[in-house]
Write a protein that holds these residues in place. Structure first.
Motif, short mmCIF file in Angstrom:
data_model
loop_
_atom_site.label_atom_id
_atom_site.label_comp_id
_atom_site.label_asym_id
_atom_site.label_seq_id
_atom_site.Cartn_x
_atom_site.Cartn_y
_atom_site.Cartn_z
N GLN A 26 0.82 -1.21 0.00
CA GLN A 26 0.00 0.00 0.00
C GLN A 26 0.86 1.27 0.00
O GLN A 26 0.61 2.21 0.74
CB GLN A 26 -0.96 -0.01 1.20
CG GLN A 26 -2.00 -1.12 1.07
CD GLN A 26 -3.04 -1.10 2.17
OE1 GLN A 26 -2.70 -0.95 3.33
NE2 GLN A 26 -4.29 -1.29 1.80
N ARG A 44 -3.12 -9.20 6.38
CA ARG A 44 -3.60 -7.91 5.88
C ARG A 44 -3.57 -7.87 4.36
O ARG A 44 -4.48 -7.35 3.71
CB ARG A 44 -2.71 -6.77 6.43
CG ARG A 44 -3.10 -6.36 7.85
CD ARG A 44 -2.10 -5.39 8.45
NE ARG A 44 -1.94 -4.18 7.67
CZ ARG A 44 -0.98 -3.29 7.87
NH1 ARG A 44 -0.09 -3.49 8.81
NH2 ARG A 44 -0.90 -2.20 7.13
N ASN A 47 -6.37 -10.06 3.01
CA ASN A 47 -7.71 -9.52 3.27
C ASN A 47 -8.15 -8.47 2.27
O ASN A 47 -9.33 -8.15 2.17
CB ASN A 47 -7.80 -8.95 4.69
CG ASN A 47 -8.06 -10.04 5.71
OD1 ASN A 47 -8.38 -11.16 5.35
ND2 ASN A 47 -7.89 -9.72 6.97
N ILE A 48 -7.20 -7.87 1.53
CA ILE A 48 -7.64 -6.92 0.51
C ILE A 48 -7.49 -7.53 -0.89
O ILE A 48 -7.42 -6.83 -1.90
CB ILE A 48 -6.92 -5.56 0.61
CG1 ILE A 48 -5.41 -5.71 0.50
CG2 ILE A 48 -7.29 -4.87 1.90
CD1 ILE A 48 -4.72 -4.37 0.31
N HIS A 240 -18.87 -2.11 -8.49
CA HIS A 240 -18.56 -2.04 -7.06
C HIS A 240 -19.26 -0.87 -6.37
O HIS A 240 -19.54 -0.92 -5.17
CB HIS A 240 -17.05 -1.87 -6.86
CG HIS A 240 -16.27 -3.02 -7.39
ND1 HIS A 240 -14.90 -3.14 -7.23
CD2 HIS A 240 -16.65 -4.12 -8.07
CE1 HIS A 240 -14.49 -4.26 -7.79
NE2 HIS A 240 -15.52 -4.86 -8.31
N GLU A 259 -16.42 -3.80 -1.65
CA GLU A 259 -15.39 -2.96 -1.01
C GLU A 259 -14.19 -3.84 -0.69
O GLU A 259 -13.52 -3.62 0.31
CB GLU A 259 -15.93 -2.36 0.28
CG GLU A 259 -16.84 -1.17 0.11
CD GLU A 259 -17.24 -0.60 1.45
OE1 GLU A 259 -16.73 0.46 1.82
OE2 GLU A 259 -18.06 -1.24 2.14
N TYR A 260 -13.94 -4.84 -1.56
CA TYR A 260 -12.86 -5.79 -1.25
C TYR A 260 -11.52 -5.10 -1.08
O TYR A 260 -10.67 -5.53 -0.31
CB TYR A 260 -12.78 -6.89 -2.32
CG TYR A 260 -12.00 -6.50 -3.55
CD1 TYR A 260 -10.62 -6.70 -3.59
CD2 TYR A 260 -12.61 -5.91 -4.65
CE1 TYR A 260 -9.89 -6.32 -4.71
CE2 TYR A 260 -11.90 -5.53 -5.76
CZ TYR A 260 -10.53 -5.73 -5.78
OH TYR A 260 -9.81 -5.35 -6.88
N SER A 261 -11.34 -3.95 -1.81
CA SER A 261 -10.03 -3.31 -1.80
C SER A 261 -9.72 -2.65 -0.45
O SER A 261 -8.58 -2.26 -0.21
CB SER A 261 -9.94 -2.28 -2.93
OG SER A 261 -10.98 -1.34 -2.77
N VAL A 262 -10.72 -2.51 0.42
CA VAL A 262 -10.43 -2.04 1.77
C VAL A 262 -10.69 -3.16 2.79
O VAL A 262 -10.84 -2.90 3.99
CB VAL A 262 -11.21 -0.75 2.14
CG1 VAL A 262 -10.71 0.43 1.35
CG2 VAL A 262 -12.71 -0.93 1.95
N GLY A 263 -10.74 -4.39 2.30
CA GLY A 263 -10.83 -5.53 3.21
C GLY A 263 -12.24 -5.83 3.69
O GLY A 263 -12.41 -6.53 4.69
N ILE A 264 -13.25 -5.31 3.00
CA ILE A 264 -14.64 -5.58 3.42
C ILE A 264 -15.32 -6.47 2.38
O ILE A 264 -15.28 -6.18 1.19
CB ILE A 264 -15.43 -4.25 3.59
CG1 ILE A 264 -14.80 -3.42 4.70
CG2 ILE A 264 -16.90 -4.53 3.89
CD1 ILE A 264 -15.35 -2.02 4.82
#
Ligand SMILES: [Fe+2]
Length: 285
Positions: A26, A44, A47-48, A240, A259-264
């Motif tokens: 990141q 981490r 997760n994204i 998205h 919102e996968y790119s922020v881990g959701i």
């Protein structure tokens, strides 16, 4: 699980002579990270939706010098991740007797999807009709109409229609069926995305008067089949930015967004009777 399930980036974790790791994640450089600290970073990264990969300096140099090697590594990591999800589904859903039905999306390479076999509780239904435990028929298709990103599984409206046609024809009870189609119906409110200028690489959002221009980018073929067939429920994704539901004639159409790119991880729980959508609830976690 309706598509775009493979990640887009490998994050190399490069070990140095002392056995510690260096990596960029990141936009931040991490240096001299101890092996004991690595699992937390790997979690981490995973997760994204990215792939952490532990490597040595010499292997890293060799990967950088040959693009073919990077692509082979990427393929392996994508297949490994899908197989890990299959194991997770068997371990967690298996004892509950719950099945995870999945398809690829337009972002997922066909050869990667083909390399992952279905298991009892992790079932690839892409391009197929499945009969759910409730008796509802579900037809699924993970392809999309053309995007500015030129992704692996895109086709024009006519080809999309010819992929959907035999699926729709195979339905025994169209009025109580589920469409599980990756791309949303055109101009339904579920397909609103920023207009992109594809002459830039990567494509750039078009801005007018200081505002991003938003346009409908769904499929007219998908919308046509929904309006003609009027299934009970239509599940889509692909776009998205939208988390919404809309009714097209009698069909409840739902896009839970992403919102996968922020881990959701976003989803939706839908309660059905034989011929009615009783309720639905968006989920995220
Ligand atoms: Fe997509």
């Amino acid at each position: 699980m309706g598509g775009d399930i493979t990640g887009k980036t490998v994050v190399p974790l490069v070990s140095n002579a002392a056995g510690n790791y260096h990596f960029n994640f990141q936009g931040q450089e991490f240096d001299d990270v101890k092996p004991s600290e690595l699992p937390e970073f790997e979690k981490r990264i995973m997760n994204i939706g990215l792939y952490p990969y532990r490597t040595s300096e010499s292997e890293y140099d060799s990967l950088r010098s040959e693009t073919g090697k990077v692509s082979a590594l990427f393929d392996r990591l994508m297949i490994d991740r899908l197989n890990a999800w299959k194991e997770l589904a068997e371990a967690t859903l298996g004892p509950l007797g719950v099945k995870c039905y999945w398809t690829g999306g337009n972002d997922d390479k066909q050869e990667i999807l083909d390399a992952v076999s279905s298991s009892e509780h992790f079932v690839n239904v892409d391009g197929k009709l499945a009969v759910l435990e409730s008796g509802h028929e579900m037809i699924s298709l993970g392809w999309s109409t053309p995007t500015p990103w030129k992704t692996p599984r895109e086709c024009d409206e006519e080809q999309l229609a010819s992929r959907l046609q035999p699926l729709v024809e195979s339905l025994k009870a169209p009025s109580t069926c589920i469409f599980n189609v990756h791309v949303p119906p055109f101009d339904s409110g579920l397909d609103v995305a920023p207009k992109l200028d594809a002459s830039f690489d990567p494509p750039k959002p078009v801005v007018e008067g200081g505002q991003q221009v938003l346009i409908p980018v769904g499929s007219t073929a998908v919308r046509g089949f929904i309006e003609k067939t009027q299934p009970l429920l239509m599940l889509c994704g692909h776009i998205h930015e939208v988390k919404a539901e809309v009714k097209l004639k009698r069909t409840m159409c739902i896009n839970p967004g992403s919102e996968y790119s922020v881990g959701i991880l976003r989803g939706v729980i839908v309660n059905l009777t034989k011929d009615k959508v009783l309720s639905y609830q968006f989920t995220s976690g």
